[in-house]
Design an enzyme around this catalytic site. Structure first.
Site, PDB file in Angstrom:
ATOM      1  N   SER A   1     -10.680  28.783  36.505  1.00  0.00           N
ATOM      2  CA  SER A   1      -9.571  28.644  35.560  1.00  0.00           C
ATOM      3  C   SER A   1      -8.707  29.891  35.666  1.00  0.00           C
ATOM      4  CB  SER A   1     -10.083  28.457  34.125  1.00  0.00           C
ATOM      5  OG  SER A   1     -10.862  29.566  33.724  1.00  0.00           O
TER       6      SER A   1
ATOM      7  N   VAL B   1     -22.778  29.461  19.654  1.00  0.00           N
ATOM      8  CA  VAL B   1     -21.513  29.192  20.331  1.00  0.00           C
ATOM      9  C   VAL B   1     -21.646  27.927  21.171  1.00  0.00           C
ATOM     10  CG1 VAL B   1     -19.789  30.069  21.942  1.00  0.00           C
ATOM     11  CG2 VAL B   1     -20.988  31.655  20.420  1.00  0.00           C
ATOM     12  N   LEU B   2     -20.657  27.052  21.073  1.00  0.00           N
ATOM     13  CA  LEU B   2     -20.584  25.863  21.915  1.00  0.00           C
ATOM     14  C   LEU B   2     -19.532  26.080  22.992  1.00  0.00           C
ATOM     15  CD1 LEU B   2     -21.090  22.873  22.665  1.00  0.00           C
ATOM     16  CD2 LEU B   2     -19.360  22.271  20.943  1.00  0.00           C
ATOM     17  N   ASP B   3     -19.898  25.851  24.257  1.00  0.00           N
ATOM     18  CA  ASP B   3     -18.973  25.937  25.387  1.00  0.00           C
ATOM     19  C   ASP B   3     -18.766  24.520  25.907  1.00  0.00           C
ATOM     20  OD1 ASP B   3     -17.523  26.459  27.644  1.00  0.00           O
ATOM     21  OD2 ASP B   3     -18.933  27.886  28.521  1.00  0.00           O
TER      22      ASP B   3
ATOM     23  N   CYS C   1     -18.645  23.663  30.355  1.00  0.00           N
ATOM     24  CA  CYS C   1     -19.097  25.033  30.646  1.00  0.00           C
ATOM     25  C   CYS C   1     -19.027  25.415  32.112  1.00  0.00           C
ATOM     26  CB  CYS C   1     -20.524  25.215  30.140  1.00  0.00           C
ATOM     27  SG  CYS C   1     -21.726  24.095  30.904  1.00  0.00           S
TER      28      CYS C   1
ATOM     29  N   TRP D   1     -19.763  26.382  35.793  1.00  0.00           N
ATOM     30  CA  TRP D   1     -20.952  26.960  36.416  1.00  0.00           C
ATOM     31  C   TRP D   1     -21.595  28.035  35.534  1.00  0.00           C
ATOM     32  CZ3 TRP D   1     -16.599  25.838  39.477  1.00  0.00           C
ATOM     33  CH2 TRP D   1     -16.795  24.836  40.430  1.00  0.00           C
ATOM     34  N   GLY D   2     -21.202  28.098  34.267  1.00  0.00           N
ATOM     35  CA  GLY D   2     -21.915  28.913  33.303  1.00  0.00           C
ATOM     36  C   GLY D   2     -21.424  30.326  33.102  1.00  0.00           C
TER      37      GLY D   2
ATOM     38  N   GLN E   1     -22.735  21.492  38.627  1.00  0.00           N
ATOM     39  CA  GLN E   1     -22.496  22.621  37.748  1.00  0.00           C
ATOM     40  C   GLN E   1     -23.691  22.880  36.843  1.00  0.00           C
ATOM     41  OE1 GLN E   1     -18.745  21.712  35.801  1.00  0.00           O
ATOM     42  NE2 GLN E   1     -17.608  22.861  37.341  1.00  0.00           N
TER      43      GLN E   1
ATOM     44  N   CYS F   1       0.077  23.445  43.323  1.00  0.00           N
ATOM     45  CA  CYS F   1      -0.205  23.994  41.994  1.00  0.00           C
ATOM     46  C   CYS F   1       0.451  25.362  41.804  1.00  0.00           C
ATOM     47  CB  CYS F   1      -1.710  24.093  41.776  1.00  0.00           C
ATOM     48  SG  CYS F   1      -2.519  22.489  41.533  1.00  0.00           S
TER      49      CYS F   1
END
Length: 414
Positions: free
Chosen positions: A137, A171-173, A176, A178-179, A202, A359
């Protein structure tokens, strides 16, 4: 058709019969392409955006290297005025826009298939293209000499500071990957993280990384749809996942975030967005890269966000950071072409290079950006100014589980 569309710049086209023609007013950097077959020419007339990408992949349209491809795309983007499209193309685009609410209905099965199409191709490809933490990202570049790894670390730190995490928080991801974000929040901030993904690749990689880091007791990675969650969380983070939700589900998404977020909680949604009115998604990107994906305009998010009952504590706009991130990824990809050729054929390589380049152009020459939506149930949960994001880091101290976390006990939040 080209003569009507290209009003500025300089575009040179060589046709299948060998004829070369020049379009535009002659200003700016020249761009050139060659159409090798009549079939490619026909498709460019019927569905130009899709046909250009497919022709580049199949080599029925010859453009050259990265610089030449950028030049062609830049001229086309800067001359993209739907009013100058032929009537039949305007009609097709209008119909696609009206039908997006149907096409983008992503149920659990279709969402899983869409994710697998892009993220389950090979972890090895992403490892050689991304930074060591596999952040897929937009990075946050604080200066001209910042490396990709440093910028990705800065992105995670910026997000963590916006979440105002205290040791031991749940905490909620969502999405997520690859962590990497979950690992950072657990290791550096003492959080207890639940990460959800729909990608088998992933999930396996994220769990292996957590085990290697000795954080399996603090991080729970799950293969599940966020809509199936029922727990309550102190903090929620979602990076690069909203682009896969689809227009019909924005209400579901923000309502679910509101339901899962504790009354004193903070959520941070990091998403690609548009600073202009909505348009149709690229047919080429949808077909080859992100099926079911869509880049929302802010106007499309505000209505479902308002109906969720969440406060918009802060909305930050990142400009050009993603273009620079993508250039780093493309440089890494090109630097490892010998390795990539051992895995994929030349058509895939041209597809992936076209994806990264188009992109880059979207962030440099179109109305595309990254939004940070900081959300909360209460108006005063988050500090009233952004000073807390840039203040000197508070003293680090271990929490009861032994992890090192940031203490904000000395900070004034109101």
């Amino acid at each position: 058709m080209v003569g009507q569309l290209i009003q500025s710049g300089l575009l040179e086209i060589t046709y299948p019969d060998g004829t070369t023609r020049t379009y535009g007013d002659g200003t700016g950097a020249p761009a050139a392409l060659a159409i090798r077959t009549r079939g490619a020419l026909r498709q460019l007339c019927l569905q130009p955006e899709l046909a250009l990408g497919e022709g580049y992949m199949d080599q029925t349209i010859d453009i050259g290297g990265n610089a030449e491809l950028e030049a062609v795309l830049r001229v086309l983007i800067r001359n993209r005025d739907p009013k100058r499209f032929p009537a039949y193309l305007r009609l097709v685009e209008r119909m696609r826009f009206m039908l997006r609410g149907i096409v983008q209905r992503n149920n659990a099965d279709s969402s899983r298939a869409n994710v697998a199409h892009h993220y389950d191709i090979s972890d090895d490809l992403y490892r050689l293209m991304l930074d060591e933490d596999m952040q897929y990202s937009c990075a946050y570049f604080g200066g001209p000499d910042v490396t990709l790894a440093e910028a990705q670390a800065a992105k995670k730190r910026h997000i963590a500071e916006k979440l105002l995490i205290e040791p031991g928080m749940r905490v909620l991801d969502i999405g997520c990957g690859w962590g990497g974000m979950a690992l950072t929040l657990a290791r550096d901030y003492g959080a207890r993280v639940t990460g959800v993904t729909l990608s088998q690749n992933q999930l396996a990689t994220a769990r292996a990384r957590a085990a290697q880091a000795g954080l399996s007791d603090r991080i729970d990675f799950r293969l599940m749809d966020y809509r199936d969650l029922s727990e309550s969380f102190d903090r929620i983070v979602s990076v690069g996942m909203l682009e896969h939700v689809g227009v019909p589900h924005y209400g579901d998404y923000f309502s679910k975030v509101a339901d899962l977020l504790d009354s004193d909680g903070v959520a941070l949604v990091h998403t690609i967005g548009r600073v202009a009115p909505p348009i149709t998604q690229s047919r080429w990107i949808t077909k080859y890269i992100f099926p079911g994906g869509y880049v929302p305009s802010l106007s499309e998010l505000l209505d479902p966000l308002e109906r969720s009952g969440l406060w918009q504590a802060d909305i930050e706009v990142w400009r050009l950071h993603y273009a620079r991130t993508l250039r780093c990824w493309r440089n890494n990809f090109d630097a490892n072409l010998d390795t990539v050729r051992g895995w994929y054929d030349d058509r895939f390589i041209r597809m992936w290079r076209y994806y990264l380049t188009v992109c880059i152009m979207a962030f440099e020459d179109q109305e595309q950006c990254v939004y940070h939506l900081q959300l909360a149930h209460k108006r005063d949960t988050v500090p009233l100014t952004r000073d807390y994001l840039y203040a000197p880091r508070c003293q680090l101290k271990p929490d009861h589980g032994g992890a090192v976390a940031v203490s904000r006990s000395a900070m004034t939040r109101r």
